[in-house]
Enzyme design. Structure first.
Site, PDB file in Angstrom:
ATOM      1  N   GLY A 121      -1.585  -2.456 -12.942  1.00 28.98           N
ATOM      2  CA  GLY A 121      -1.688  -1.681 -11.822  1.00 28.98           C
ATOM      3  C   GLY A 121      -0.152  -0.940 -11.623  1.00 28.98           C
ATOM      4  O   GLY A 121       0.834  -1.576 -12.366  1.00 28.98           O
ATOM      5  N   GLN A 126       6.768   3.425  -7.957  1.00 23.15           N
ATOM      6  CA  GLN A 126       7.213   2.880  -9.092  1.00 23.15           C
ATOM      7  C   GLN A 126       7.551   3.831 -10.208  1.00 23.15           C
ATOM      8  O   GLN A 126       7.856   3.471 -11.097  1.00 23.15           O
ATOM      9  CB  GLN A 126       6.146   1.831  -9.704  1.00 23.15           C
ATOM     10  CG  GLN A 126       6.305   0.326  -8.771  1.00 23.15           C
ATOM     11  CD  GLN A 126       5.220  -0.574  -9.419  1.00 23.15           C
ATOM     12  OE1 GLN A 126       4.317  -0.326  -9.160  1.00 23.15           O
ATOM     13  NE2 GLN A 126       6.084  -1.333 -10.207  1.00 23.15           N
ATOM     14  N   GLU A 212       0.036  -3.871  -5.369  1.00 22.56           N
ATOM     15  CA  GLU A 212       0.339  -2.303  -5.262  1.00 22.56           C
ATOM     16  C   GLU A 212       0.414  -1.680  -3.876  1.00 22.56           C
ATOM     17  O   GLU A 212       1.119  -0.840  -3.578  1.00 22.56           O
ATOM     18  CB  GLU A 212      -0.744  -1.464  -5.833  1.00 22.56           C
ATOM     19  CG  GLU A 212      -0.780  -1.744  -7.529  1.00 22.56           C
ATOM     20  CD  GLU A 212       0.341  -2.073  -8.268  1.00 22.56           C
ATOM     21  OE1 GLU A 212       1.341  -1.415  -8.073  1.00 22.56           O
ATOM     22  OE2 GLU A 212       0.269  -2.924  -9.363  1.00 22.56           O
ATOM     23  N   HIS A 215       3.725  -2.483  -2.482  1.00 19.81           N
ATOM     24  CA  HIS A 215       4.568  -1.226  -3.090  1.00 19.81           C
ATOM     25  C   HIS A 215       4.689  -0.132  -1.991  1.00 19.81           C
ATOM     26  O   HIS A 215       5.785   0.465  -1.830  1.00 19.81           O
ATOM     27  CB  HIS A 215       4.287  -0.825  -4.353  1.00 19.81           C
ATOM     28  CG  HIS A 215       5.014  -1.688  -5.436  1.00 19.81           C
ATOM     29  ND1 HIS A 215       6.339  -1.867  -5.752  1.00 19.81           N
ATOM     30  CD2 HIS A 215       4.282  -2.516  -6.464  1.00 19.81           C
ATOM     31  CE1 HIS A 215       6.525  -2.458  -6.708  1.00 19.81           C
ATOM     32  NE2 HIS A 215       5.375  -3.105  -7.352  1.00 19.81           N
TER      33      HIS A 215
HETATM   34  C1  LIG Z   1      -0.827  -9.483 -10.741  1.00 20.63           C
HETATM   35  S1  LIG Z   1      -0.549  -7.970  -9.717  1.00 20.63           S
HETATM   36  C2  LIG Z   1       0.496  -7.315 -11.016  1.00 20.63           C
HETATM   37  C3  LIG Z   1       0.693  -5.867 -10.965  1.00 20.63           C
HETATM   38  C4  LIG Z   1       1.746  -5.145 -11.737  1.00 20.63           C
HETATM   39  N1  LIG Z   1       1.865  -3.859 -11.303  1.00 20.63           N
HETATM   40  C5  LIG Z   1       2.983  -3.082 -11.067  1.00 20.63           C
HETATM   41  O1  LIG Z   1       3.957  -3.627 -11.058  1.00 20.63           O
HETATM   42  C6  LIG Z   1       1.716  -5.109 -13.180  1.00 20.63           C
HETATM   43  O2  LIG Z   1       0.898  -4.371 -13.759  1.00 20.63           O
HETATM   44  N2  LIG Z   1       2.452  -6.101 -13.764  1.00 20.63           N
HETATM   45  C7  LIG Z   1       2.425  -6.475 -15.026  1.00 20.63           C
HETATM   46  C8  LIG Z   1       3.806  -7.026 -15.468  1.00 20.63           C
HETATM   47  C9  LIG Z   1       1.411  -7.571 -15.523  1.00 20.63           C
HETATM   48  O3  LIG Z   1       0.800  -8.120 -14.780  1.00 20.63           O
HETATM   49  N3  LIG Z   1       0.783  -7.179 -16.747  1.00 20.63           N
HETATM   50  C10 LIG Z   1      -0.182  -8.052 -17.220  1.00 20.63           C
HETATM   51  C11 LIG Z   1      -0.861  -7.723 -18.495  1.00 20.63           C
HETATM   52  O4  LIG Z   1       0.118  -7.342 -19.534  1.00 20.63           O
HETATM   53  C12 LIG Z   1       0.386  -9.666 -17.464  1.00 20.63           C
HETATM   54  O5  LIG Z   1      -0.229 -10.564 -17.666  1.00 20.63           O
HETATM   55  O6  LIG Z   1       1.626  -9.666 -17.760  1.00 20.63           O
HETATM   56 FE   LIG Z   2       5.081  -4.137  -9.000  1.00 20.40          FE
END
Ligand SMILES: CSCC[C@H](NC=O)C(=O)N[C@@H](C)C(=O)N[C@@H](CO)C(=O)O
Ligand SMILES: [Fe+2]
Length: 273
Positions: A121, A126, A212, A215
């Site tokens: 997400g 961001q 999100e 954010h």
């Molecule tokens: C669980 S909500 C996380 C949403 C976040 N979005 C923006 O900051 C996000 O995408 N975080 C990543 C570090 C993430 O969760 N990535 C996944 C897939 O690689 C993970 O399991 O680390």
């Molecule tokens: Fe985030």
């Protein structure tokens, strides 16, 4: 109908489906639910899980958000991820009223950088754009799952039932820690063409949405962590603060250490005038 069943908006013109649901594959992790709690879920002062309509009923000053100008939505590709403690992450995010080609390009670029950085997400602040826009794909792989775009989202209902889940954030590289959130949410939003819709989310999509959505309110995932969990990542947060200071030559606009001291003082009864 081109869209997977779990994401079918409750109220929406049929025509919005292609733009809401860019890649129609049915993911087993999602399901639609029909029963909700009508109450918000306030966990602490920082943990505001209160639907907008409930805030309004309580008579709080619910102001209309400022509308973004064309300049507010200008960007340069490729986008870069803004990291904590950049003040952009705490700035106010404006409402989008222009559903034009520029917005579509911005969405494309946001998906690009989200996949490149292993995200599931991403919110516009961001990538340095302070507007109410988020994209997500809980599968996290281009060509798999669903690509969701939400503009000016509002939460109308949170479930009372909450769940602990280890979250990471692209603005906090390498940091993962437990965050408690409601399991399900009911959302009103606009799609990329500006059409209004309502959708219920649960499971991982509800988790990513809430991350999100925070954010877009300037709330960061560590704001919702317990003291103990926060302590466990405090050194990593301080390392990011130092990285910011070294890179910009500016003092960090926030420090986890002083926040911890303030909380300790408050717990001991000081800090009140
Ligand atoms: C669980 S909500 C996380 C949403 C976040 N979005 C923006 O900051 C996000 O995408 N975080 C990543 C570090 C993430 O969760 N990535 C996944 C897939 O690689 C993970 O399991 O680390
Ligand atoms: Fe985030």
């Amino acid at each position: 109908m081109a869209c997977a069943a779990w994401l079918q908006p409750i109220s929406s013109p049929h025509a919005i489906f292609p733009s809401l649901c860019r890649r129609p594959i049915f993911p087993a992790i999602f399901h639609r639910f029909t029963t909700f709690s009508s109450a918000g879920q306030p966990l602490s002062a920082a943990n505001r899980f209160t639907p907008v309509h409930a805030q309004a009923k309580r008579g709080s000053s619910l102001k209309e958000d400022e509308v973004a100008s064309a300049a507010d939505v200008e960007f340069e590709a490729p986008l870069k991820i803004v990291e904590y403690p950049d003040p952009i992450l705490r700035a106010k995010n404006k409402r989008i009223e222009s559903f034009d080609e520029n917005l579509k390009k911005l969405v494309e670029e946001m998906f690009d950088i989200m996949y490149k950085t292993d995200g599931i997400g991403l919110s516009a602040p961001q990538v340095g754009i302070n507007v109410q826009l988020m994209v997500f794909n809980p599968v996290g792989e281009r060509g798999e799952g669903e690509e969701i775009v939400l503009v000016n989202p509002r939460v109308s209902r949170y479930s009372q039932k909450t769940r602990l889940f280890e979250e990471g954030c692209l603005s906090f590289p390498g940091i993962y820690a437990d965050v408690q959130r409601p399991e399900t949410v009911k959302i009103d939003a606009r799609d990329i063409s500006g059409a209004r819709f309502t959708v219920n989310l649960s499971g991982l999509p509800a988790r990513v949405f809430q991350h999100e959505f925070d954010h877009l309110q300037g709330i960061l995932f560590f704001d919702r962590m317990t003291e103990g969990v926060l302590e466990s990542i405090s050194e990593q947060l301080q390392a990011l603060e130092k990285k910011y200071e070294d890179k910009t030559g500016l003092p960090s606009p926030e420090r986890i250490e002083s926040r911890k001291r303030m909380k300790l003082k408050a717990a001991a009864g000081f800090g009140k005038s």
